[in-house]
Design an enzyme around this catalytic site. Structure first.
Site, mmCIF file in Angstrom:
data_model
loop_
_atom_site.group_PDB
_atom_site.id
_atom_site.type_symbol
_atom_site.label_atom_id
_atom_site.label_comp_id
_atom_site.label_asym_id
_atom_site.label_seq_id
_atom_site.Cartn_x
_atom_site.Cartn_y
_atom_site.Cartn_z
ATOM 1 N N GLU A 115 41.012 39.053 37.076
ATOM 2 C CA GLU A 115 42.190 39.236 37.932
ATOM 3 C C GLU A 115 42.292 38.127 38.968
ATOM 4 O OE1 GLU A 115 44.274 41.208 36.894
ATOM 5 O OE2 GLU A 115 42.995 42.362 35.533
ATOM 6 N N GLU B 190 46.907 35.244 29.469
ATOM 7 C CA GLU B 190 45.777 36.173 29.424
ATOM 8 C C GLU B 190 44.520 35.474 28.919
ATOM 9 O OE1 GLU B 190 45.294 39.293 30.510
ATOM 10 O OE2 GLU B 190 47.285 39.073 31.397
#
Length: 293
Positions: free
Chosen positions: A139, A211
């Site tokens: 994150e 991602e």
């Protein structure tokens, strides 16, 4: 920390963004032909972008029912995020927790200085400390790569196209004395529909590439790609055990999550994330790379 660049991945992202913005240039040109009130559209959507860009962190946290937590409430979580932020050369983001059985986490915020990392109670109960660090580092890599800002800007004109498809008739030039429409607005609506469909697919491709970049960045922050790989396997395995009502209530946040909530074959086809298997395979390759094999 040595923040290495995956040039192959960066090249694919650059090509996707080039195609996306080339599409938008054509779209803007088409709008000027068919709408007399284009300035009004620009003002409305400019306000929408302003709210989305500057309040994305608050909107995302509110959508999840998450709340910012203090060091007294979650001292270990704060220590972990503080240490990993230093390793990533980032200011410490706000720390939030969502009371949810869904094992997940997400980052939000328009910049490195205005960001938040949220974890669910479900993920803290599922992962061990090393695995949780791998997820949090992922994150933080999103924050370092400015992914929230990039995806917000990339999807802006796609949102305009969608709204024109739905409400474009409101911005027509009206009718002339013979009762005919002054401009063929239905043509603009069809163009907008085509733009929205193509951009929808390109944005999801861009999201999947980012991602992969966040996986790589998170693994480099901790130096332990296997920890993130193990976390992904655990989270993916737990998703089938989470009550359906919990999954439905959080499905709209898929683009933010470490692993998206799957909703049948169509949801997987248009997923914002690569498959867990492919992500783990790349992390295993990175682990061998870091070990010098």
């Amino acid at each position: 920390m040595e923040w290495q660049t995956d040039w192959g991945l960066r090249g694919r992202m650059a090509l996707t963004m080039f195609l996306l913005f080339a599409l938008y240039i054509v779209f803007l040109g088409a709008l000027t032909l068919y709408f007399q009130n284009l300035a009004l559209i620009a003002v409305v959507m400019g306000g929408f972008l302003f709210v989305q860009f500057f309040f994305s962190d608050k909107i995302a946290l509110y959508s999840m029912g998450a709340k910012e937590v203090s060091e007294k409430e979650y001292p270990e979580l704060h220590r972990t995020i503080d240490r990993l932020s230093q390793q990533a050369d980032l200011p410490k983001p706000k720390v939030a927790v969502a009371d949810s059985r869904v094992p997940n986490a997400f980052a939000t915020g328009r910049s490195k200085k205005n960001s938040a990392v949220c974890v669910t109670t479900g993920i803290m109960n599922t992962l061990d400390q090393e695995e949780l660090e791998g997820v949090i580092a992922h994150e933080l890599a999103h924050i370092k790569n400015r992914d929230v800002a990039v995806m917000t800007i990339a999807s802006f004109l796609s949102t305009i196209a969608f709204l024109i498809v739905r409400w474009g008739w409101l911005f027509s030039g009206g009718r002339d004395r013979g009762g005919q429409q002054q401009v063929p607005v239905f043509v603009a609506i069809l163009v907008s529909l085509a733009v929205w469909i193509i951009s929808f697919l390109l944005i999801r491709a861009l999201s999947r590439y980012r991602e992969y970049a966040a996986d790589r960045g998170g693994a480099v922050i901790t130096g332990k790609p296997a920890a993130l790989a193990n976390a992904l396997m655990k989270i993916d395995g737990r998703m089938d055990k989470v009550p359906k009502e919990d999954l439905r209530s959080e499905a709209e946040m898929n683009a933010f999550f470490i692993i998206p909530i799957k909703s049948g074959w169509l949801g997987r086809l248009f997923s914002t994330h690569p498959s867990t298997e492919k992500r783990i395979e790349r992390l295993r390759d990175l682990e061998r790379e870091l070990e010098g094999y």
